[in-house]
Scaffold this active site. Structure first.
Site, mmCIF file in Angstrom:
data_model
loop_
_atom_site.group_PDB
_atom_site.id
_atom_site.type_symbol
_atom_site.label_atom_id
_atom_site.label_comp_id
_atom_site.label_asym_id
_atom_site.label_seq_id
_atom_site.Cartn_x
_atom_site.Cartn_y
_atom_site.Cartn_z
ATOM 1 N N CYS A 83 41.653 40.968 41.448
ATOM 2 C CA CYS A 83 40.771 42.020 40.943
ATOM 3 C C CYS A 83 41.438 43.359 41.225
ATOM 4 O O CYS A 83 42.588 43.403 41.657
ATOM 5 C CB CYS A 83 39.368 41.923 41.546
ATOM 6 S SG CYS A 83 39.245 42.331 43.295
ATOM 7 N N ASN A 131 40.862 44.025 45.603
ATOM 8 C CA ASN A 131 40.938 42.870 46.498
ATOM 9 C C ASN A 131 40.028 43.030 47.719
ATOM 10 O O ASN A 131 40.350 42.610 48.820
ATOM 11 C CB ASN A 131 42.387 42.614 46.924
ATOM 12 C CG ASN A 131 42.601 41.275 47.619
ATOM 13 O OD1 ASN A 131 43.403 41.176 48.541
ATOM 14 N ND2 ASN A 131 41.912 40.234 47.198
ATOM 15 N N CYS A 154 36.278 42.904 46.907
ATOM 16 C CA CYS A 154 34.966 42.393 46.479
ATOM 17 C C CYS A 154 35.110 41.070 45.713
ATOM 18 O O CYS A 154 34.969 40.001 46.285
ATOM 19 C CB CYS A 154 34.222 43.401 45.591
ATOM 20 S SG CYS A 154 33.702 44.917 46.402
ATOM 21 N N ARG A 155 35.405 41.169 44.422
ATOM 22 C CA ARG A 155 35.360 39.987 43.559
ATOM 23 C C ARG A 155 36.425 38.945 43.862
ATOM 24 O O ARG A 155 36.115 37.764 43.985
ATOM 25 C CB ARG A 155 35.434 40.407 42.091
ATOM 26 C CG ARG A 155 34.216 41.181 41.638
ATOM 27 C CD ARG A 155 34.352 41.675 40.220
ATOM 28 N NE ARG A 155 35.439 42.649 40.135
ATOM 29 C CZ ARG A 155 35.938 43.115 38.998
ATOM 30 N NH1 ARG A 155 35.461 42.693 37.844
ATOM 31 N NH2 ARG A 155 36.913 44.002 39.002
ATOM 32 N N SER A 156 37.690 39.351 43.954
ATOM 33 C CA SER A 156 38.731 38.335 44.167
ATOM 34 C C SER A 156 38.626 37.658 45.531
ATOM 35 O O SER A 156 38.795 36.440 45.614
ATOM 36 C CB SER A 156 40.135 38.878 43.905
ATOM 37 O OG SER A 156 40.466 39.944 44.757
ATOM 38 N N ASP A 181 31.036 43.444 38.239
ATOM 39 C CA ASP A 181 31.728 44.231 39.260
ATOM 40 C C ASP A 181 30.714 44.939 40.160
ATOM 41 O O ASP A 181 30.115 45.938 39.762
ATOM 42 C CB ASP A 181 32.653 45.249 38.610
ATOM 43 C CG ASP A 181 33.576 45.906 39.614
ATOM 44 O OD1 ASP A 181 33.320 45.819 40.837
ATOM 45 O OD2 ASP A 181 34.578 46.509 39.176
#
Length: 169
Positions: free
Chosen positions: A8, A11, A13-15, A142
């Protein structure tokens, strides 16, 4: 060995959420009688899973506290993870480079050599979007902008489960 890198923007939050959710899913393959996949011979040791950023903005920072809390509320520990940027060596090492959104795909142009980037755009071989695995042509929500970590949790789980089922057939 099946090697997966989730990517993401920062690096944090999402990934990392995808990294730790997928790690839990593959651990569950080994410990559960109800396999996520049809290939019961696979175990957690058959996987290498990590995450990275397309940007340098958050390098060295830990998982963002609300993302860490969301993972922890589902029994997943993300301690020790710090943000890092994806490299060309990562592209060469991992079998799957799984992006959270279209912006991450565009940002790969600054990381990958031009010929590899253009080839991946035209005929993806390693690079994919997480929600594509679930048959949905959209970005992972996101939470950095929305604050909705629950929506991100749902997207990450749906995408990771679909990906695991697909690659382990």
């Amino acid at each position: 060995m099946i090697k997966i890198l989730f990517v993401c923007h920062g690096n944090i939050c999402r990934s990392p959420m995808a990294e730790f959710v997928m790690k839990k899913l593959v651990r569950d393959i080994s410990s559960s009688a109800k396999h996520v996949t049809t290939n019961s011979a696979l175990t957690a040791t058959d996987f290498e899973i990590a995450s990275a950023a397309t940007s340098t903005e958050e390098i060295g920072n830990p998982v963002y506290p609300p993302a860490r809390r969301m993972l922890a509320s589902h029994g997943i520990d993300s301690s020790g993870k710090t943000a890092r940027q994806m490299t060309v060596a990562d592209y060469n090492h991992y079998d799957y480079i799984v992006l959270m959104d279209q912006n991450n795909l565009r940002n790969l142009r600054w990381i990958l050599p031009r010929d590899i980037y253009e080839r991946e755009l035209a005929h993806p071989s390693k690079v994919s979007l997480l929600m594509d695995w679930a048959g949905k042509s959209r970005d992972v929500a996101d939470p950095w902008y929305t604050g909705d970590f629950e929506a991100t949790w749902r997207d990450v789980n749906e995408g990771c489960k679909a990906m695991l089922q697909s690659i382990c057939k």
